[in-house]
Design a protein around this motif. Structure first.
Motif, mmCIF file in Angstrom:
data_model
loop_
_atom_site.group_PDB
_atom_site.id
_atom_site.type_symbol
_atom_site.label_atom_id
_atom_site.label_comp_id
_atom_site.label_asym_id
_atom_site.label_seq_id
_atom_site.Cartn_x
_atom_site.Cartn_y
_atom_site.Cartn_z
ATOM 1 N N GLN A 26 0.796 -1.225 0.000
ATOM 2 C CA GLN A 26 0.000 0.000 0.000
ATOM 3 C C GLN A 26 0.831 1.278 0.000
ATOM 4 O O GLN A 26 0.341 2.330 -0.409
ATOM 5 C CB GLN A 26 -0.949 -0.001 1.211
ATOM 6 C CG GLN A 26 -1.994 -1.099 1.143
ATOM 7 C CD GLN A 26 -2.994 -1.014 2.276
ATOM 8 O OE1 GLN A 26 -2.854 -0.209 3.196
ATOM 9 N NE2 GLN A 26 -4.006 -1.862 2.225
ATOM 10 N N ARG A 27 2.076 1.198 0.449
ATOM 11 C CA ARG A 27 2.904 2.414 0.454
ATOM 12 C C ARG A 27 4.358 2.053 0.726
ATOM 13 O O ARG A 27 4.651 1.005 1.317
ATOM 14 C CB ARG A 27 2.422 3.403 1.504
ATOM 15 C CG ARG A 27 2.564 2.892 2.929
ATOM 16 C CD ARG A 27 2.239 3.947 3.951
ATOM 17 N NE ARG A 27 2.517 3.425 5.290
ATOM 18 C CZ ARG A 27 2.548 4.166 6.406
ATOM 19 N NH1 ARG A 27 2.295 5.474 6.330
ATOM 20 N NH2 ARG A 27 2.813 3.624 7.572
ATOM 21 N N PRO A 28 5.286 2.904 0.327
ATOM 22 C CA PRO A 28 6.682 2.770 0.735
ATOM 23 C C PRO A 28 6.901 3.462 2.090
ATOM 24 O O PRO A 28 6.237 4.455 2.404
ATOM 25 C CB PRO A 28 7.445 3.488 -0.385
ATOM 26 C CG PRO A 28 6.473 4.488 -0.920
ATOM 27 C CD PRO A 28 5.097 3.946 -0.691
ATOM 28 N N GLU A 29 7.850 2.926 2.877
ATOM 29 C CA GLU A 29 8.108 3.512 4.190
ATOM 30 C C GLU A 29 9.503 3.105 4.652
ATOM 31 O O GLU A 29 10.057 2.094 4.198
ATOM 32 C CB GLU A 29 7.048 3.041 5.193
ATOM 33 C CG GLU A 29 7.114 3.673 6.572
ATOM 34 C CD GLU A 29 7.098 5.193 6.543
ATOM 35 O OE1 GLU A 29 8.204 5.771 6.430
ATOM 36 O OE2 GLU A 29 6.011 5.791 6.630
ATOM 37 N N GLN A 30 10.089 3.885 5.556
ATOM 38 C CA GLN A 30 11.413 3.544 6.062
ATOM 39 C C GLN A 30 11.330 2.339 6.988
ATOM 40 O O GLN A 30 10.269 2.009 7.533
ATOM 41 C CB GLN A 30 12.040 4.741 6.769
ATOM 42 C CG GLN A 30 11.334 5.197 8.024
ATOM 43 C CD GLN A 30 11.911 6.500 8.546
ATOM 44 O OE1 GLN A 30 11.877 7.521 7.874
ATOM 45 N NE2 GLN A 30 12.439 6.453 9.761
ATOM 46 N N ILE A 39 6.349 -1.417 1.814
ATOM 47 C CA ILE A 39 7.622 -1.854 1.252
ATOM 48 C C ILE A 39 8.695 -0.863 1.681
ATOM 49 O O ILE A 39 8.450 0.348 1.768
ATOM 50 C CB ILE A 39 7.558 -1.977 -0.288
ATOM 51 C CG1 ILE A 39 8.816 -2.651 -0.830
ATOM 52 C CG2 ILE A 39 7.338 -0.612 -0.950
ATOM 53 C CD1 ILE A 39 8.691 -3.073 -2.285
ATOM 54 N N THR A 40 9.882 -1.374 1.986
ATOM 55 C CA THR A 40 10.959 -0.523 2.449
ATOM 56 C C THR A 40 12.200 -0.745 1.584
ATOM 57 O O THR A 40 12.146 -1.475 0.593
ATOM 58 C CB THR A 40 11.253 -0.778 3.936
ATOM 59 O OG1 THR A 40 12.112 0.237 4.434
ATOM 60 C CG2 THR A 40 11.853 -2.159 4.160
ATOM 61 N N PHE A 41 13.318 -0.129 1.960
ATOM 62 C CA PHE A 41 14.509 -0.119 1.116
ATOM 63 C C PHE A 41 15.743 -0.343 1.969
ATOM 64 O O PHE A 41 15.863 0.221 3.065
ATOM 65 C CB PHE A 41 14.629 1.215 0.379
ATOM 66 C CG PHE A 41 13.386 1.586 -0.379
ATOM 67 C CD1 PHE A 41 13.232 1.200 -1.697
ATOM 68 C CD2 PHE A 41 12.367 2.292 0.227
ATOM 69 C CE1 PHE A 41 12.084 1.518 -2.394
ATOM 70 C CE2 PHE A 41 11.213 2.622 -0.459
ATOM 71 C CZ PHE A 41 11.078 2.228 -1.771
ATOM 72 N N ILE A 42 16.673 -1.137 1.462
ATOM 73 C CA ILE A 42 17.948 -1.366 2.134
ATOM 74 C C ILE A 42 19.051 -1.103 1.120
ATOM 75 O O ILE A 42 19.361 -1.956 0.282
ATOM 76 C CB ILE A 42 18.051 -2.792 2.708
ATOM 77 C CG1 ILE A 42 16.862 -3.079 3.641
ATOM 78 C CG2 ILE A 42 19.365 -2.970 3.462
ATOM 79 C CD1 ILE A 42 16.807 -4.509 4.151
ATOM 80 N N GLY A 43 19.633 0.079 1.193
ATOM 81 C CA GLY A 43 20.661 0.475 0.245
ATOM 82 C C GLY A 43 22.044 0.541 0.841
ATOM 83 O O GLY A 43 23.005 0.906 0.173
ATOM 84 N N ALA A 58 7.853 -6.145 2.701
ATOM 85 C CA ALA A 58 8.842 -6.409 1.664
ATOM 86 C C ALA A 58 9.920 -5.334 1.703
ATOM 87 O O ALA A 58 9.731 -4.255 2.280
ATOM 88 C CB ALA A 58 8.181 -6.440 0.291
ATOM 89 N N ALA A 59 11.043 -5.664 1.082
ATOM 90 C CA ALA A 59 12.140 -4.696 0.993
ATOM 91 C C ALA A 59 12.809 -4.814 -0.370
ATOM 92 O O ALA A 59 12.895 -5.900 -0.946
ATOM 93 C CB ALA A 59 13.165 -4.924 2.097
ATOM 94 N N ILE A 60 13.261 -3.676 -0.864
ATOM 95 C CA ILE A 60 14.098 -3.617 -2.054
ATOM 96 C C ILE A 60 15.538 -3.498 -1.566
ATOM 97 O O ILE A 60 15.863 -2.597 -0.785
ATOM 98 C CB ILE A 60 13.709 -2.427 -2.937
ATOM 99 C CG1 ILE A 60 12.262 -2.586 -3.406
ATOM 100 C CG2 ILE A 60 14.649 -2.305 -4.119
ATOM 101 C CD1 ILE A 60 11.698 -1.349 -4.069
ATOM 102 N N VAL A 61 16.396 -4.421 -2.008
ATOM 103 C CA VAL A 61 17.758 -4.479 -1.480
ATOM 104 C C VAL A 61 18.766 -4.562 -2.618
ATOM 105 O O VAL A 61 18.451 -5.026 -3.719
ATOM 106 C CB VAL A 61 17.939 -5.681 -0.533
ATOM 107 C CG1 VAL A 61 16.943 -5.622 0.611
ATOM 108 C CG2 VAL A 61 17.826 -7.009 -1.277
ATOM 109 N N ALA A 84 16.221 2.360 -7.334
ATOM 110 C CA ALA A 84 14.933 1.666 -7.379
ATOM 111 C C ALA A 84 13.910 2.350 -6.486
ATOM 112 O O ALA A 84 12.722 2.439 -6.821
ATOM 113 C CB ALA A 84 15.121 0.210 -6.959
ATOM 114 N N MET A 85 14.371 2.850 -5.338
ATOM 115 C CA MET A 85 13.482 3.580 -4.450
ATOM 116 C C MET A 85 12.876 4.783 -5.159
ATOM 117 O O MET A 85 11.677 5.067 -5.026
ATOM 118 C CB MET A 85 14.255 4.048 -3.212
ATOM 119 C CG MET A 85 13.456 4.949 -2.276
ATOM 120 S SD MET A 85 14.437 5.518 -0.859
ATOM 121 C CE MET A 85 15.669 6.535 -1.685
#
Length: 330
Positions: A26-30, A39-43, A58-61, A84-85
């Motif tokens: 439903q949304r991206p978040e830290q 969904i979150t992000f691990i960069g 979920a996470a984008i890594v 990607a974020m």
């Protein structure tokens, strides 16, 4: 806000989906704030440890990170999670506010102004004599554009911005709220009798290239003569001061609360850290970096990183700090 399946998100990113393919996002978040529909992000590797305790679905890594999705969750592995974020934030972007009408009846537009096709002009705007707006320019409420100024196609000016007379703004620019472009440069000389200061007239203008973004409450002063110039693709943060007759090359970055005195020259791709200040008539050559809080008193070579107050080569300054710390310990 729209929702997407994890497979739809993966099709946008062209990554490798690992784990639960049935998730609805439903949304991206830290990481720390994410919930079971986010969904979150691990960069960066420093955030990997937070994944185990995060509630994110979920996470984008980065694809080279050793991370497992865990029960009921999913990972999308990509080459660069930060880029990607940006793609996913664009997908979830709810869009800008809608003003309802193309030209609000309370806007004041001089009869000599030329307004391009598909322009939107909000309530309380003022467009002065001989102003030229290109195609699809957006002026949010209470923007002021004074005489003989030109604005390029698809440029957006947010509320409270003032662009003074005879300035030029390129296409595809974003000027955020309460920006001042073309105010008088800071020029004074002592009065011969020693009784005050004489103001030096500032008769130049400001020229801003294409694809420039300027943050809220920043100020770019007009030249004393000729122009203050902001090159194509420059990104300027909030609360930045650019003095008269300064010239920025292409794709420079200035972080918040930094400032250039008059007649400073930046080459292409220069990065100025937050709260850094640059002395007048200084040249910072292409690719150089000025660390946050630094004070630059002399020219900086191409590709060099400087740090400190007064600024010097970053390696030398770090050695000085270590020496001072050891001196205190002793």
């Amino acid at each position: 806000m729209k929702s997407y399946s994890i497979t739809e998100i993966n099709s946008i990113l062209n990554g490798e989906l690992i784990g639960n393919p049935e998730l609805i996002i439903q949304r991206p978040e830290q990481l720390e704030r994410a919930t079971s529909t986010d969904i979150t992000f691990i960069g960066s590797t420093k955030y990997i440890s937070l994944w185990k305790t995060s509630k994110a679905a979920a996470a984008i890594v980065n694809e080279n990170f050793n991370v497992e999705p865990g029960e009921g969750r999913a990972l999308i592995k990509v080459k660069n999670a930060d880029l990607a974020m940006a793609q996913i934030l664009e997908v979830f972007n709810p869009g800008p506010p809608e003003l309802g009408v193309d030209i609000h009846p309370t806007a004041v537009i001089h009869e000599t102004a030329v307004i391009g096709e598909n322009c939107i002009i909000g309530a309380g705007c003022y467009v002065g004599k001989d102003v030229r707006l290109g195609k699809s320019v957006v002026l949010y409420p209470n923007v002021t554009i004074l005489d003989k100024t030109s604005i390029g196609d698809h440029t957006v000016l947010w509320s409270g911005t003032v662009i003074r007379e005879r300035c030029e703004v390129g296409s595809h620019c974003i000027i955020h709220s309460n920006v001042s472009i073309g105010a008088d440069g800071f020029g004074y000389r002592p009065c011969p009798e020693g009784k005050g200061l004489i103001k030096i007239p500032q008769i130049g203008n400001v020229i801003i290239g294409n694809g420039v973004e300027i943050g809220s409450n920043s100020c770019i002063d007009r030249g004393k003569f000729s122009s203050t110039i902001i090159g194509d693709g420059c990104k300027i943060d909030n609360l930045v001061q650019i003095g008269h007759n300064s010239v920025l090359g292409r794709s420079c970055i200035m972080a918040g609360s930094s400032g250039l005195a008059g007649s400073v020259t930046l080459g292409d791709g220069v990065i100025i850290g937050g709260s850094a200040s640059i002395k007048d008539h200084t040249t910072i050559h292409s690719g150089a970096i000025v660390g946050a809080g630094s004070g630059v008193m002399r020219d900086v070579a191409a590709g060099q990183t400087v740090l400190g107050y007064p600024a010097c080569d970053s390696k030398d300054m770090l050695k000085q700090w270590v020496a001072l710390r050891n001196l205190i310990k002793n």
